[in-house]
Design a protein around this motif. Structure first.
Motif, PDB file in Angstrom:
ATOM      1  N   GLU A 149      -6.290  -6.455  -3.996  1.00  0.00           N
ATOM      2  CA  GLU A 149      -7.028  -5.723  -3.301  1.00  0.00           C
ATOM      3  C   GLU A 149      -7.158  -6.842  -1.724  1.00  0.00           C
ATOM      4  OE1 GLU A 149     -11.162  -4.953  -4.430  1.00  0.00           O
ATOM      5  OE2 GLU A 149     -10.564  -3.787  -5.957  1.00  0.00           O
ATOM      6  N   ARG A 150      -7.323  -8.027  -1.967  1.00  0.00           N
ATOM      7  CA  ARG A 150      -7.486  -8.746  -0.532  1.00  0.00           C
ATOM      8  C   ARG A 150      -5.869  -8.768  -0.031  1.00  0.00           C
ATOM      9  NH1 ARG A 150      -9.948 -14.750  -1.105  1.00  0.00           N
ATOM     10  NH2 ARG A 150     -11.673 -13.430  -1.681  1.00  0.00           N
ATOM     11  N   HIS A 170      -5.077  -7.253   3.700  1.00  0.00           N
ATOM     12  CA  HIS A 170      -4.641  -7.888   4.688  1.00  0.00           C
ATOM     13  C   HIS A 170      -3.249  -7.295   5.262  1.00  0.00           C
ATOM     14  CE1 HIS A 170      -2.676 -11.256   6.881  1.00  0.00           C
ATOM     15  NE2 HIS A 170      -1.581 -10.932   6.050  1.00  0.00           N
ATOM     16  N   ILE A 171      -2.312  -6.641   4.302  1.00  0.00           N
ATOM     17  CA  ILE A 171      -1.016  -6.176   5.000  1.00  0.00           C
ATOM     18  C   ILE A 171      -1.307  -4.942   5.829  1.00  0.00           C
ATOM     19  CG2 ILE A 171       0.862  -5.015   3.950  1.00  0.00           C
ATOM     20  CD1 ILE A 171       0.978  -6.775   1.705  1.00  0.00           C
ATOM     21  N   PRO A 205      -4.729   3.131  -3.833  1.00  0.00           N
ATOM     22  CA  PRO A 205      -6.007   2.316  -3.706  1.00  0.00           C
ATOM     23  C   PRO A 205      -6.646   2.748  -2.439  1.00  0.00           C
ATOM     24  CG  PRO A 205      -4.234   0.990  -3.246  1.00  0.00           C
ATOM     25  CD  PRO A 205      -3.413   2.347  -3.631  1.00  0.00           C
ATOM     26  N   PRO A 206      -8.047   2.245  -2.791  1.00  0.00           N
ATOM     27  CA  PRO A 206      -8.794   2.486  -1.364  1.00  0.00           C
ATOM     28  C   PRO A 206      -8.261   1.868   0.051  1.00  0.00           C
ATOM     29  CG  PRO A 206     -10.234   1.844  -2.930  1.00  0.00           C
ATOM     30  CD  PRO A 206      -8.738   1.665  -3.368  1.00  0.00           C
ATOM     31  N   ALA A 207      -7.438   0.840   0.072  1.00  0.00           N
ATOM     32  CA  ALA A 207      -6.926   0.304   1.545  1.00  0.00           C
ATOM     33  C   ALA A 207      -6.186   1.465   1.992  1.00  0.00           C
ATOM     34  CB  ALA A 207      -6.484  -0.899   1.137  1.00  0.00           C
ATOM     35  N   LEU A 208      -5.302   2.184   1.182  1.00  0.00           N
ATOM     36  CA  LEU A 208      -4.166   3.221   1.630  1.00  0.00           C
ATOM     37  C   LEU A 208      -4.824   4.520   1.576  1.00  0.00           C
ATOM     38  CD1 LEU A 208      -1.203   1.693  -0.427  1.00  0.00           C
ATOM     39  CD2 LEU A 208      -1.479   1.903   2.216  1.00  0.00           C
ATOM     40  N   ALA A 209      -5.831   4.984   0.806  1.00  0.00           N
ATOM     41  CA  ALA A 209      -6.414   6.265   0.811  1.00  0.00           C
ATOM     42  C   ALA A 209      -6.984   6.505   2.000  1.00  0.00           C
ATOM     43  CB  ALA A 209      -7.338   6.291  -0.422  1.00  0.00           C
ATOM     44  N   ALA A 210      -7.531   5.387   2.643  1.00  0.00           N
ATOM     45  CA  ALA A 210      -8.012   5.750   4.120  1.00  0.00           C
ATOM     46  C   ALA A 210      -6.881   6.329   4.888  1.00  0.00           C
ATOM     47  CB  ALA A 210      -8.789   4.669   4.732  1.00  0.00           C
ATOM     48  N   PRO A 212       0.088 -13.336   3.328  1.00  0.00           N
ATOM     49  CA  PRO A 212       1.490 -13.224   3.394  1.00  0.00           C
ATOM     50  C   PRO A 212       1.857 -12.741   5.067  1.00  0.00           C
ATOM     51  CG  PRO A 212       0.481 -12.031   1.796  1.00  0.00           C
ATOM     52  CD  PRO A 212      -0.793 -12.738   2.493  1.00  0.00           C
ATOM     53  N   LYS A 213       3.056 -13.188   5.408  1.00  0.00           N
ATOM     54  CA  LYS A 213       3.400 -12.744   6.805  1.00  0.00           C
ATOM     55  C   LYS A 213       4.580 -11.854   6.762  1.00  0.00           C
ATOM     56  CE  LYS A 213       5.077 -17.047   7.597  1.00  0.00           C
ATOM     57  NZ  LYS A 213       4.656 -17.832   6.624  1.00  0.00           N
ATOM     58  N   GLY A 214       4.441 -10.892   7.738  1.00  0.00           N
ATOM     59  CA  GLY A 214       5.041  -9.833   7.650  1.00  0.00           C
ATOM     60  C   GLY A 214       6.475 -10.153   8.502  1.00  0.00           C
TER      61      GLY A 214
END
Length: 483
Positions: free
Chosen positions: A79-80, A84-85, A103-108, A150-152
């Motif tokens: 989740e964390r 962040h990503i 997951p919730p972070a993407l469902a939004a 993580p770095k993009g």
């Protein structure tokens, strides 16, 4: 810049993608991805929920056709990390396989399903959208984040094309090749090499969904010519070969077997070659650079090396003072630095990290290597975790690990350094015994290493484990060992 996928523009009727019983030709992929591209055109960035499915491949191709940067998302992210990503890359929407639960972070985010129905009318985006500039971002791939979030890494279209075309040269890769693999689709190896590579060549990829030796046997026995895997997969293949004649025959018929993402132990190289007559080719790359070196298809497949620099890639070794190491002596250890069209452009939102990663235009990989007299590169470990300074010597952990793995009593091995009042650092071997009830003794292993390498490279401490900690790609997580 020419199209990344000429076979799509030409509407070839040759097979392009197959996941299980679902398949698309290049023409069908052009229609499916083109229709999806029309829906997402103009988006700032698009996250792709990168399950090992046909929809993931179509979604990534669609975004590239539309000129929208792709952020592949690991479905196993915590989740964390996921939060962040998404916050860092700020995608406009998410593309997913129909029916995938997000997951919730993407469902939004606004969601677009990657529908792969064939027979759709050709979409104008697929055929007529101007190709973005070579430096335009193609993908933003997040690194493992071992020392922080993580770095993009922003990978331009130029880098994708340059790497895949350099591999065409090194591997003699053509439209007639059929690749089989079971790698995850959220990183360079599985997605860029394993999916975009065959599509750029106009060939075909058959994805197994999940790795098993039965799938490898089936596909290599029915027209597939190449297999991409990581050392964990090849180790399982090597273990299965003595009792599996069909697997041995299938591998013997392959044109090319490629291993990457971590070093393939020499012992597994030898076992596979002995059983099949076919040698595994290793290559070396990373998220920020894509591919840097490879053993060539027409070169000597020397176990324990990652070959020579690819076309267009400049590679040098430097010592701790930043001075060039000119020697090609198979002994002098230095950090690999590279430059060329294969490099990323920046870490997203991290100008400080981007600046720190380069010196005079050369990317500092953090990987340590030696060069043989004929230019073959041998990786000996990471600068942060695998360069051990012991008794005045600079020692690469990787060469010790390879020797340990040749001992019949060792199933898995990792080598780290830890502080020592006398030596500066002492060499520590972490061993998973082949037979837990009768592990090889510390003295036996030390003598084995000293006989093969040198006395100062022998492990001073041996610790026994049931298993080594590994990430999704099978890489050993040495920080979890205290290395």
């Amino acid at each position: 810049m020419p199209s990344l996928f000429p076979a799509l523009a030409a509407r070839s009727d040759r097979p392009a993608l197959r996941f299980g019983d679902r398949a698309l030709t290049h023409a069908e992929l052009a229609d499916a991805a083109g229709s999806l591209a029309a829906r997402i055109a103009g988006a700032r960035r698009v996250a792709v929920w990168a399950t090992p499915t046909l929809g993931t491949a179509v979604g990534v191709v669609a975004a590239l056709l539309a000129g929208v940067p792709v952020v592949p998302v690991n479905p196993r992210s915590g989740e964390r990390e996921l939060a962040h990503i998404i916050a860092d890359s700020a995608p406009s929407l998410v593309v997913a396989e129909p029916g995938a639960v997000l997951p919730p972070a993407l469902a939004a985010l606004d969601r677009v399903d990657a529908v792969t129905v064939t027979g759709l009318p050709p979409a104008p985006v697929a055929a007529g959208t101007p190709e973005p500039a070579p430096g335009a971002p193609a993908l933003i791939v997040y690194t493992s984040g071992t020392t922080g979030p993580p770095k993009g890494a922003v990978l331009p279209r130029r880098a994708v094309a340059a790497t895949l075309d350099a591999l065409e040269d090194a591997w003699q890769w053509t439209a007639d090749d059929v690749l089989v693999h079971a790698l995850p689709l959220f990183h360079v190896h599985g997605l860029i090499l394993g999916i975009l590579g065959p599509l750029r060549r106009g060939g075909c990829v058959r994805h197994l969904g999940r790795f098993d030796t039965e799938g490898v046997t089936r596909e290599l026995s029915s027209g597939a010519t190449m297999f991409f895997g990581v050392p964990t997969m090849y180790h399982r293949i090597a273990e299965a070969l003595p009792e599996d004649d069909a697997l041995a025959k299938a591998l013997a018929g392959a044109r090319l077997l490629v291993s990457g993402s971590a070093a393939l132990p020499v012992r597994d190289h030898r076992r596979i070659a002995a059983a099949t007559g076919c040698r595994v080719v290793e290559r070396y790359g990373m998220t920020e650079t894509l591919m840097n070196t490879s053993v060539r298809a027409d070169g000597e497949p020397r176990a324990g090396t990652v070959g020579v620099p690819l076309r267009g890639v400049e590679l040098r070794l430097v010592d701790e003072s930043g001075d060039l190491i000119e020697a090609y002596d198979g002994e002098s250890v230095g950090e690999i630095q590279v430059r060329g069209p294969n490099l990323f452009t920046e870490y997203l939102n991290r100008p400080d990290a981007t600046e720190a990663a380069f010196t005079d235009g050369w990317f500092r990989t953090g990987d340590m290597a030696i060069r043989d007299p004929d230019g073959y590169v041998r990786i000996v470990g990471r600068k942060a975790t695998d360069l051990i300074k012991s008794g005045g010597y600079k020692i690469g952990a990787g060469e010790i690990e390879n020797v340990l793995l040749e001992h019949p009593g060792v199933r898995e091995a990792a080598v780290t350094g830890e502080p020592d009042a006398d030596l500066g650092e002492r060499i520590v071997a972490w061993i998973v015994p082949a037979h837990a009830e009768v592990p090889p003794s510390a003295d036996e292993l030390a003598d084995h290493v000293a006989a093969q390498l040198a006395a100062h490279k022998r492990p001073r401490t041996v610790r026994y484990l049931d298993a080594l900690p590994r990430n999704d790609m099978g890489k050993i997580m040495k920080r979890a060992l205290g290395g």
